[in-house]
Design an enzyme around this catalytic site. Sequence first.
Site, PDB file in Angstrom:
ATOM      1  N   ALA A 124       0.849  -1.270   0.207  1.00 22.44           N
ATOM      2  CA  ALA A 124      -0.110  -0.090  -0.014  1.00 22.44           C
ATOM      3  C   ALA A 124       0.754   1.167   0.209  1.00 22.44           C
ATOM      4  CB  ALA A 124      -1.121  -0.149   1.105  1.00 22.44           C
ATOM      5  N   ALA A 125       0.354   2.163  -0.722  1.00 25.10           N
ATOM      6  CA  ALA A 125       1.163   3.454  -0.759  1.00 25.10           C
ATOM      7  C   ALA A 125       0.171   4.704  -0.711  1.00 25.10           C
ATOM      8  CB  ALA A 125       1.746   3.580  -2.336  1.00 25.10           C
ATOM      9  N   SER A 126       0.727   5.817  -0.827  1.00 26.24           N
ATOM     10  CA  SER A 126       0.089   7.083  -0.566  1.00 26.24           C
ATOM     11  C   SER A 126      -1.269   7.116  -1.409  1.00 26.24           C
ATOM     12  CB  SER A 126       0.990   8.278  -0.560  1.00 26.24           C
ATOM     13  OG  SER A 126       1.502   8.345  -1.772  1.00 26.24           O
ATOM     14  N   ASP A 279      13.365   4.994  -8.200  1.00 29.62           N
ATOM     15  CA  ASP A 279      13.170   4.159  -6.925  1.00 29.62           C
ATOM     16  C   ASP A 279      13.397   2.726  -6.868  1.00 29.62           C
ATOM     17  OD1 ASP A 279      12.346   4.307  -4.407  1.00 29.62           O
ATOM     18  OD2 ASP A 279      10.030   4.062  -4.635  1.00 29.62           O
TER      19      ASP A 279
END
Length: 688
Positions: A124-126, A279
């Site tokens: 899960a990310a922002s 990234d």
Amino acid sequence: MQKMSRQSKGLSFNRLLKVSGVLLKEYQSFKKFLDLSESEKINSTIPDSFVKTLIQLGPTFIKLGQIISTRPDFIPEEYIHALKVLHDHVPPFTYEEVKRMIEAEFNKDIDRIFRSFDKQPIGAASLSQVHFAVLHDGSQVAVKIQRPHVQKIIQKDLIVLSKLLYVISKVSPKLGRNLNILNAFEQFKAYTMKELDFSLEAKILERFRENFKDWKDVVFPEVYWDYTTSKVLTMQRVSGFRLGEVKSNISAESRKKINKRLIEVEMKMFVTDAFFHADLHPGNIFFRDDGSIAIIDVGMFGELSNEQRDRFLLYWLAVVEKEKIRAFSHLIKMAQKSDSSNEYGFYQRFSEVLDAFYQSDISTRSLTKTYLDIFITGAKFGYIFPGELLLQAKALTTAEALAFTLVPDFQFAQEARPIINRELGHRAEPDEIHRRFKQTFPEWLLLGELPATSIVHSDEEKNKSDNAWVEISKIFAQDLDKRREKENEVRHGEFAVEINESLEKVFNFVTRFAQYPNWHPTYTPNSRVIHVSAKNVFLTPEVVGSVFRLDEIVDGNLLLSNGEIIEFERNKCYKWRAPLSIFLLVDIGTCFTFTDLGNNRTRVHEYFYYIDDPLINFLTYRRWFSKQALVEHIKEELTGVKHIIESKQYNSEDVEYLWENVTEMIRLLTIDDLNEPIKASRPSDFNG
């Protein structure tokens, strides 16, 4: 409607007050943190508190924190470390919300789209989270779903941040200018809004796949466009060993090969393509036991301009070769000066950082960390570097850390140097040199100035570039071979005559080069040509591919050509092409066409041509190579042919068809200028 508008404005104002209050408190804590001793900073909870605050403020501020983590020139290392949490530990949203989002995007039940769908996210990310699924055709996929309502939340927060930063820029204009706050915010805003459109990310993924399409051992997931929208991205599921699993599953020798390939991947992104994965941490890369690499999650990427890419290339070459002044000159041209910039101070500190790098033990030496440290140092002396360069520097450091984990005794600078030298070689391709020359020549000619980026080497420093010039010579050699494949023909002079003789005899006479010296019996100032000899030396049954030797003296230059027949139709067309002996970068040739006019009369038309190339300009303005001179040459040549044939001043074999009964490749050995074979050597006559 007016009531709702007032409520919306009221909520925005309340949000502005809340954000302002929270960030002011965090700013005060930040100033307190800066006053701590180094040991106190290590144990301080202030950076962790800042991260918790960003999470509480929501997705906009989580994303802001992720961006801030790429700017070590602005915030301390302890904050950078704490902000890493935002990449990995963002709370997920529920499966029910996932299901609603997917069904709304595709207007059908989730079961009609996927044969199976894992309810638990793998990350899960922002802005989103990812689930594994299987399509009805059996394809295993990873599905990225946008957080519910995140677009509205971010749009509102961006308005709040815009107002807040505007106030800061007015209250403290010097701070606003030095940190370039408003411009940085506009970049963050544009970047975040693009990230909210998953179809754009899908295109980015496709771009990486295109860039690496010829690298069979480097995999980027395939996009399933039928199952992709602006809020849902469906892509191929890839797998392999995580970084921590590599040592126990892949041999040391294989790890070295994988590591070398990983560096080549990074250098291709940073140096060749100027388009890179920003990234590439251990969670975004898989290693396979067959030596291949799979790369995922391209949401954070960077792109350099051509100038940034080339300056980076030159900067690194200069650093590796210990040319500090040259390296610094390229470095500061990549930065923006603030009002408080101090070039002398920056260079002194830059020199100290590089000296420490050169003097350090080779096992602890880090070229990428030094690159990043210099950017951080620049900010202290009023030099602000573009965000994409900071992103690149941080990505390089991350890549180097990956490499160290795979192979502990790995030396990044040593591995990267031949790749950078090879890329410099590609920059030296003749077409590129021609382009650069055209750009810089006018200033040099009129003002006596070299380009601002040019630095004159001493004799000692020139020797340091030997490795790069070896690569340049390779590229030149490859380019010479490619030029033979060009087909952009330019006609450069033509003429025609009518000869009182049959088509067959005229055609045979010309294609045998019979009595070639007498085609052009005199030397005239118009064409400045003397025919010496012409010999057919290698025949093929198809005629095309046959080779002849042509010797001429043109304006005092001896031209020796091995002409190859490239088009042929009996009694109609004869065309050859050859590299020009005095300038092998240029290909020239002539084409004869023959027309039967009836009544034992034949028209012969000849035109001269060259293959278009920027380098042809070195010849086209020479008097003997001008179009007018070539017309005179062809005119005198065909007039000579007409005279010999019509006056019957030829031998009977001169008008015989040369390729009669040629059924296999034949090499003709001749005496002097005669076309009389003394021996016909066939491939079957030779052993080996």
